[in-house]
Design an enzyme around this catalytic site. Structure first.
Site, PDB file in Angstrom:
ATOM      1  N   ARG A 100      -7.030  -8.989 -10.850  1.00 14.90           N
ATOM      2  CA  ARG A 100      -8.047  -9.554 -11.184  1.00 14.90           C
ATOM      3  C   ARG A 100      -8.874  -9.015 -12.419  1.00 14.90           C
ATOM      4  O   ARG A 100      -9.746  -9.420 -13.039  1.00 14.90           O
ATOM      5  CB  ARG A 100      -9.007 -10.101 -10.172  1.00 14.90           C
ATOM      6  CG  ARG A 100      -8.421 -11.106  -9.197  1.00 14.90           C
ATOM      7  CD  ARG A 100      -9.168 -10.979  -7.608  1.00 14.90           C
ATOM      8  NE  ARG A 100      -8.649  -9.842  -7.093  1.00 14.90           N
ATOM      9  CZ  ARG A 100      -9.184  -9.511  -5.472  1.00 14.90           C
ATOM     10  NH1 ARG A 100     -10.227 -10.537  -5.122  1.00 14.90           N
ATOM     11  NH2 ARG A 100      -8.787  -8.554  -4.928  1.00 14.90           N
ATOM     12  N   THR A 156      -2.701  -2.878   2.402  1.00  7.77           N
ATOM     13  CA  THR A 156      -3.564  -1.718   2.726  1.00  7.77           C
ATOM     14  C   THR A 156      -3.018  -0.837   3.783  1.00  7.77           C
ATOM     15  O   THR A 156      -3.173   0.496   3.786  1.00  7.77           O
ATOM     16  CB  THR A 156      -5.114  -2.174   2.736  1.00  7.77           C
ATOM     17  OG1 THR A 156      -5.004  -3.132   3.754  1.00  7.77           O
ATOM     18  CG2 THR A 156      -5.823  -2.392   1.584  1.00  7.77           C
TER      19      THR A 156
HETATM   20  C1  UD1 Z   1      -9.707  -5.573   1.594  1.00 13.03           C
HETATM   21  C2  UD1 Z   1      -9.842  -5.767   2.891  1.00 13.03           C
HETATM   22  C3  UD1 Z   1     -10.957  -6.742   3.412  1.00 13.03           C
HETATM   23  C4  UD1 Z   1     -12.097  -6.030   2.728  1.00 13.03           C
HETATM   24  C5  UD1 Z   1     -11.906  -5.654   1.320  1.00 13.03           C
HETATM   25  C6  UD1 Z   1     -13.542  -4.954   0.821  1.00 13.03           C
HETATM   26  C7  UD1 Z   1      -7.276  -5.567   3.903  1.00 13.03           C
HETATM   27  C8  UD1 Z   1      -6.428  -6.298   4.076  1.00 13.03           C
HETATM   28  N1  UD1 Z   1      -8.455  -6.246   3.401  1.00 13.03           N
HETATM   29  O1  UD1 Z   1      -9.305  -6.611   0.841  1.00 13.03           O
HETATM   30  O2  UD1 Z   1     -10.918  -6.754   4.690  1.00 13.03           O
HETATM   31  O3  UD1 Z   1     -13.130  -7.029   3.010  1.00 13.03           O
HETATM   32  O4  UD1 Z   1     -11.019  -4.879   1.090  1.00 13.03           O
HETATM   33  O5  UD1 Z   1     -13.232  -4.423  -0.543  1.00 13.03           O
HETATM   34  O6  UD1 Z   1      -7.277  -4.279   3.910  1.00 13.03           O
HETATM   35  N2  UD1 Z   1      -3.899  -0.915  -2.226  1.00 13.03           N
HETATM   36  C9  UD1 Z   1      -3.046  -0.074  -1.870  1.00 13.03           C
HETATM   37  N3  UD1 Z   1      -1.841  -0.652  -1.731  1.00 13.03           N
HETATM   38  C10 UD1 Z   1      -1.648  -2.160  -1.456  1.00 13.03           C
HETATM   39  C11 UD1 Z   1      -2.596  -2.807  -1.564  1.00 13.03           C
HETATM   40  C12 UD1 Z   1      -3.907  -2.128  -2.082  1.00 13.03           C
HETATM   41  O7  UD1 Z   1      -3.314   1.046  -2.443  1.00 13.03           O
HETATM   42  O8  UD1 Z   1      -0.314  -2.258  -1.231  1.00 13.03           O
HETATM   43  C13 UD1 Z   1      -5.412  -0.501  -2.487  1.00 13.03           C
HETATM   44  C14 UD1 Z   1      -5.898  -1.010  -3.772  1.00 13.03           C
HETATM   45  O9  UD1 Z   1      -5.729  -0.160  -4.814  1.00 13.03           O
HETATM   46  C15 UD1 Z   1      -7.620  -1.174  -3.667  1.00 13.03           C
HETATM   47  C16 UD1 Z   1      -7.487  -1.194  -1.964  1.00 13.03           C
HETATM   48  O10 UD1 Z   1      -6.272  -0.898  -1.402  1.00 13.03           O
HETATM   49  O11 UD1 Z   1      -8.331   0.060  -4.025  1.00 13.03           O
HETATM   50  C17 UD1 Z   1      -8.040  -2.644  -1.478  1.00 13.03           C
HETATM   51  O12 UD1 Z   1      -7.055  -3.493  -2.007  1.00 13.03           O
HETATM   52  P1  UD1 Z   1      -7.617  -4.901  -2.495  1.00 13.03           P
HETATM   53  O13 UD1 Z   1      -6.550  -5.862  -2.920  1.00 13.03           O
HETATM   54  O14 UD1 Z   1      -8.640  -4.837  -3.163  1.00 13.03           O
HETATM   55  O15 UD1 Z   1      -8.260  -5.451  -1.166  1.00 13.03           O
HETATM   56  P2  UD1 Z   1      -9.260  -6.592  -0.898  1.00 13.03           P
HETATM   57  O16 UD1 Z   1      -8.462  -7.883  -1.158  1.00 13.03           O
HETATM   58  O17 UD1 Z   1     -10.305  -6.479  -1.447  1.00 13.03           O
HETATM   59 CA    CA Z   2     -10.952  -5.073  -3.051  1.00 16.81          CA
END
Ligand code: UD1
Ligand code: CA
Length: 467
Positions: free
Chosen positions: A16, A78
């Site tokens: 995004r 995550t």
């Molecule tokens: C996540 C939470 C959500 C919370 C929100 C708060 C989960 C499933 N959801 O959603 O409940 O309200 O954060 O900000 O955890 N990342 C990785 N590897 C991956 C996926 C993500 O390292 O495979 C990292 C991203 O770089 C980022 C963080 O994890 O820094 C969060 O990922 P993002 O996709 O932003 O999660 P949200 O959809 O915001």
């Molecule tokens: Ca996020």
């Protein structure tokens, strides 16, 4: 006392953001988002920090120092990102703090509170939560008859669940071993087909551990940044917080909304910051200094009582009670000693300028060493570059350099020497000597009347010619 490990999730692409740069490397208040999280963890006493990288791994690794890295080759959520950190973490009995890398506003105090909550309760999962006016996009905390029963992601939530406003902010303190045994039990049976870290607390509770939530009053504290609009909002919040802290420390800021101060800037009490000022990098402003309006200072030191107005100062030092601006440009190790004056449209680069020396107007001083009490007239230029190499100019104490002088470097003007206005200095000038290049001035009496008569006649003749 058990030591604390930290895991920062920073492998996601940040779709995004619509950027070539990995999301966590976007900056807020001069520091990368992941850098803010690292700082907060360190200040909260976290001993080991593991940053999980994937998208743009090399860029993140070269930008963040003093941490360990784990690679998540494919971004499967995550929970999967935390799994990727485990081989690097190894055996760990103590608490494990887990945070997203896209929450730059968190503070050390907030993290310390989570760690303390885990340690004092021995809960297996401590979840940081806030109540958000607009919870859109966040995982909602589900309570059933007062009992914790999970986090539901926006995309998996029913319309009723979406009305809940206590949300997970993606920051947790886990009991290390409980986290390690819960991760293999995650499934991808959800709307996004990902391993959700948000499912871990419920798994630890099903295994007999306690889950507690720590509700934080300030909803901005853990705001996640997913797009550029949220990046700008986070920058606003951080700006207000940083400026407020400086004001409470005794710094006068005339318009805190129009003042941008980086996180590594140190300002002494009784400094005054005027609107439109940006203070960046590792910058130090001493007491009584007046900065701005409309000035940018990067990686520089402004000593006590100095003023810098409408000017740009990069990698330089402005001495005590020195005056810079308006419209001056100091860069690449310009060092002004005390009471130096640098005035309008003067550029100083890689030069040392002695006490009370004045460069009042329209000059370029590059690669020069100028002694104390030198008067550098308007329009004086150091010709420091011959097209191939840069050369130095040295001017001794109390010398006088007349207006519009060109100093062809290497140039050497001794102490107390006097260079007349309009000179081109291409030979050393000894201490106490006079130097001048000046073509003879021609004066013709009554010339203007003759000139005007001649020109008018010319014009009349042209007009009289047929078209
Ligand atoms: C996540 C939470 C959500 C919370 C929100 C708060 C989960 C499933 N959801 O959603 O409940 O309200 O954060 O900000 O955890 N990342 C990785 N590897 C991956 C996926 C993500 O390292 O495979 C990292 C991203 O770089 C980022 C963080 O994890 O820094 C969060 O990922 P993002 O996709 O932003 O999660 P949200 O959809 O915001
Ligand atoms: Ca996020």
């Amino acid at each position: 006392m058990s030591t604390v490990a930290g895991i920062i999730l920073a492998a996601g692409k940040g779709t995004r953001m619509k950027s070539e740069l990995p999301k966590v490397l976007h900056r807020v208040g001069g520091e990368t988002m992941v850098g803010h999280v690292v700082r907060a963890m360190r200040a909260a006493g976290v001993e080991r920090i593991i940053v999980v990288v994937g998208h743009g791994a090399e860029a993140v690794q070269s930008e963040v120092s003093g941490v360990e890295f784990a690679i998540q080759h494919e971004q499967k959520g995550t929970g999967h990102a935390v799994m990727a950190a485990l081989p690097v973490l190894g055996e760990w009995d103590g608490p494990v703090l887990v945070s997203s890398g896209d929450t730059p506003l968190m503070t050390a105090a907030a993290l310390a509170r989570l760690i303390e909550a885990q340690k004092s309760s021995s809960a297996h999962s401590v979840i940081a939560t806030v109540r958000r006016q607009d919870p859109t996009g966040y995982g909602r905390i589900i309570w059933e008859s007062g009992k914790y029963s999970g986090i539901i992601e926006e995309k998996d939530a029913t319309p009723e669940q979406r009305l809940l406003n206590e949300v997970c902010v993606s920051v947790y303190a886990f009991h290390g071993p409980a986290l390690v045994s819960a991760l293999p039990k995650l499934s991808t049976d959800n709307a996004q087909g990902e391993y959700y870290l948000t499912d871990v607390p419920l798994i630890t509770s099903q295994a007999g551990g306690e889950v507690i939530t720590e509700l934080f009053d300030d909803e901005t504290l853990f705001s996640g940044v997913n797009d550029r609009a949220q990046l700008a909002e986070a920058a606003q919040v951080l700006k207000r917080r940083v400026n407020r802290q400086h004001m409470l420390n005794g710094v006068t800021i005339l318009d805190p909304e129009a003042t941008y101060i980086g996180v590594d800037v140190d300002i002494a009490p009784d400094a005054v910051i005027y609107p439109g000022t940006l203070l960046e990098g590792v910058t130090k402003i001493e007491t009584g200094a007046k900065i701005g309006p409309h000035s940018r200072i990067v990686d520089s030191e402004i000593k006590a009582g100095a003023t810098v107005q409408n000017s740009v100062v990069l990698n330089s030092v402005v001495g005590e009670n020195a005056r810079v601006g308006p419209f001056s440009y100091l860069r690449a190790n310009a060092q002004l000693e005390s009471e130096v004056k640098v005035g309008a449209f003067v550029e100083v680069k890689n030069s040392q300028i002695g006490v009370k020396t004045s460069l009042a107007h329209l000059s370029y001083i590059g690669d020069a060493t100028i002694g104390a009490k030198v008067n550098v007239g308007a329009g004086v230029i150091t010709a420091n570059y011959d097209g191939y190499l840069k050369h130095r100019t040295v001017i001794g104490e109390s010398a006088f350099i007349g207006s519009n002088t060109t100093l062809i470097a290497p140039a050497d003007v001794g102490a107390d020497a006097f260079v007349a206005a309009g000179s081109t200095v291409s030979k050393p000038v000894a201490a106490g000597a006079f130097a001048m290049t000046r073509p003879e001035l021609t004066i013709k009496d009554d010339w203007v009347a003759r000139y005007r008569a001649r020109k008018q006649a010319e014009k009349d003749r042209l007009r009289a010619e047929p078209k």
